[in-house]
Design an enzyme around this catalytic site. Sequence first.
Site, mmCIF file in Angstrom:
data_model
loop_
_atom_site.group_PDB
_atom_site.id
_atom_site.type_symbol
_atom_site.label_atom_id
_atom_site.label_comp_id
_atom_site.label_asym_id
_atom_site.label_seq_id
_atom_site.Cartn_x
_atom_site.Cartn_y
_atom_site.Cartn_z
ATOM 1 N N TYR A 20 44.777 88.096 -40.320
ATOM 2 C CA TYR A 20 44.264 88.088 -41.764
ATOM 3 C C TYR A 20 45.185 87.234 -42.643
ATOM 4 C CZ TYR A 20 40.291 90.973 -40.859
ATOM 5 O OH TYR A 20 39.097 91.355 -40.426
ATOM 6 N N HIS A 53 32.185 93.509 -47.509
ATOM 7 C CA HIS A 53 32.814 93.525 -46.785
ATOM 8 C C HIS A 53 34.356 93.556 -47.071
ATOM 9 C CE1 HIS A 53 29.385 92.622 -43.616
ATOM 10 N NE2 HIS A 53 29.519 93.882 -43.918
ATOM 11 N N THR A 91 23.716 83.491 -43.169
ATOM 12 C CA THR A 91 24.083 84.759 -42.608
ATOM 13 C C THR A 91 23.082 84.768 -41.204
ATOM 14 O OG1 THR A 91 24.237 87.091 -42.831
ATOM 15 C CG2 THR A 91 22.913 86.148 -44.100
ATOM 16 N N SER A 92 23.628 85.056 -40.096
ATOM 17 C CA SER A 92 22.841 85.116 -38.805
ATOM 18 C C SER A 92 21.637 86.299 -38.684
ATOM 19 C CB SER A 92 23.838 85.080 -37.740
ATOM 20 O OG SER A 92 24.644 86.078 -37.823
HETATM 21 P P1 NAD Z 1 27.645 84.703 -38.708
HETATM 22 O O1 NAD Z 1 28.945 83.871 -38.408
HETATM 23 O O2 NAD Z 1 27.228 85.635 -38.094
HETATM 24 O O3 NAD Z 1 26.397 83.578 -39.013
HETATM 25 C C1 NAD Z 1 26.679 82.372 -39.852
HETATM 26 C C2 NAD Z 1 25.562 81.981 -40.288
HETATM 27 O O4 NAD Z 1 25.781 80.757 -41.026
HETATM 28 C C3 NAD Z 1 24.506 81.238 -38.990
HETATM 29 O O5 NAD Z 1 23.333 81.809 -38.923
HETATM 30 C C4 NAD Z 1 24.590 79.713 -39.373
HETATM 31 O O6 NAD Z 1 23.372 79.226 -38.972
HETATM 32 C C5 NAD Z 1 24.740 79.739 -40.579
HETATM 33 N N1 NAD Z 1 25.448 78.370 -41.448
HETATM 34 C C6 NAD Z 1 26.195 77.388 -40.735
HETATM 35 N N2 NAD Z 1 26.494 76.596 -41.461
HETATM 36 C C7 NAD Z 1 25.804 76.658 -42.608
HETATM 37 C C8 NAD Z 1 25.804 76.137 -43.725
HETATM 38 N N3 NAD Z 1 26.251 74.786 -44.087
HETATM 39 N N4 NAD Z 1 24.736 76.277 -44.845
HETATM 40 C C9 NAD Z 1 24.159 77.813 -44.591
HETATM 41 N N5 NAD Z 1 24.276 78.387 -43.460
HETATM 42 C C10 NAD Z 1 25.175 77.902 -42.534
HETATM 43 O O7 NAD Z 1 28.146 85.157 -40.102
HETATM 44 P P2 NAD Z 1 27.592 86.436 -41.052
HETATM 45 O O8 NAD Z 1 26.077 86.570 -40.928
HETATM 46 O O9 NAD Z 1 28.034 86.167 -42.404
HETATM 47 O O10 NAD Z 1 28.034 87.781 -40.440
HETATM 48 C C11 NAD Z 1 29.330 87.840 -39.913
HETATM 49 C C12 NAD Z 1 30.609 88.522 -40.544
HETATM 50 O O11 NAD Z 1 31.435 87.374 -40.867
HETATM 51 C C13 NAD Z 1 30.538 88.852 -41.973
HETATM 52 O O12 NAD Z 1 30.697 90.451 -42.004
HETATM 53 C C14 NAD Z 1 31.325 88.331 -42.719
HETATM 54 O O13 NAD Z 1 32.109 89.220 -43.567
HETATM 55 C C15 NAD Z 1 32.268 87.652 -41.789
HETATM 56 N N6 NAD Z 1 32.764 86.186 -42.152
HETATM 57 C C16 NAD Z 1 33.176 86.024 -43.549
HETATM 58 C C17 NAD Z 1 33.876 84.831 -43.729
HETATM 59 C C18 NAD Z 1 34.312 84.474 -45.253
HETATM 60 O O14 NAD Z 1 34.796 85.148 -45.861
HETATM 61 N N7 NAD Z 1 34.176 82.962 -45.385
HETATM 62 C C19 NAD Z 1 33.918 83.785 -42.702
HETATM 63 C C20 NAD Z 1 33.485 84.236 -41.165
HETATM 64 C C21 NAD Z 1 33.178 85.376 -41.134
#
Ligand code: NAD
Length: 238
Positions: free
Chosen positions: A61, A114, A184-185
């Site tokens: 983190y 989260h 979000t996926s």
């Molecule tokens: P995920 O990694 O599962 O999915 C990411 C999604 O973003 C994918 O569907 C992808 O197609 C899409 N994506 C990629 N580039 C993009 C763009 N330029 N514009 C729009 N969409 C785009 O992430 P998730 O669904 O958020 O879930 C996983 C967990 O990841 C969550 O709990 C979250 O807390 C955490 N997370 C947070 C961060 C952050 O705070 N920046 C970073 C990584 C993961």
Amino acid sequence: MVKVRILPEDRVFVLTGAGISAESGLPTFRAEDGLWAGHRVEDVCTPEAWERNPWLVWEFYSMRRAAAQRAEPNAAHAALGEMEARLGERFFLCTQNVDDLHERAGSERLLHMHGELAKSRCELECGRAPVEDGAIYGSLDEVGRCPCGGRLRPHIVFFGETPLGMERIQKELARATLMLVVGTSGSVYPAADFVYWAGRSGARTVYVGPERPRNAAAFTQVVEGKAGEVLPHLFEYV
Ligand code: NAD
């Protein structure tokens, strides 16, 4: 691109995920070069990992804090900040992201379901509120303790823990007439279910992202494209 019309009576619920911060340089979880490349999720983001090796968790983190501090909000964060400025209390933003890029783009009516990277809280459930903490730790000895004696842990909802603010989220979803989901996926629950909850109350539901999410069939409209390219031109305020 078919515009999304926002009517004077609309209440908008926005859900964002890691994808909205991708164009700011923060990797998504499931990207091939993503965050988990060197770290298996079960090694760093679970209560068991914290019990087993709190330093590994803090190292991970701290690395994410440093990346978030270097990143800047992109055009998608800005478009949502502008939407809130127009809609006021008819707008609500729920983010799965733990970075603070939405706040830095002007969002105020938002909830981090989260948790937040820039905060820490007591590892024991002693009831004290999370504290601001952007420190990038170099060793476990540097990590402070709560007045109750517990060690500070990241203010992050680990896998297997209950998301924050669910009551508020349910209330906002029930009264939304338009739901917008970005980057979000559709594979982390309960967030992946929100589109069904909103749909049950009759809301129009729109997804924006470069690929179809797992729950794509539940949306009224899927707009394929990068958030930073799509969002600034997507809305028509009636
Ligand atoms: P995920 O990694 O599962 O999915 C990411 C999604 O973003 C994918 O569907 C992808 O197609 C899409 N994506 C990629 N580039 C993009 C763009 N330029 N514009 C729009 N969409 C785009 O992430 P998730 O669904 O958020 O879930 C996983 C967990 O990841 C969550 O709990 C979250 O807390 C955490 N997370 C947070 C961060 C952050 O705070 N920046 C970073 C990584 C993961």
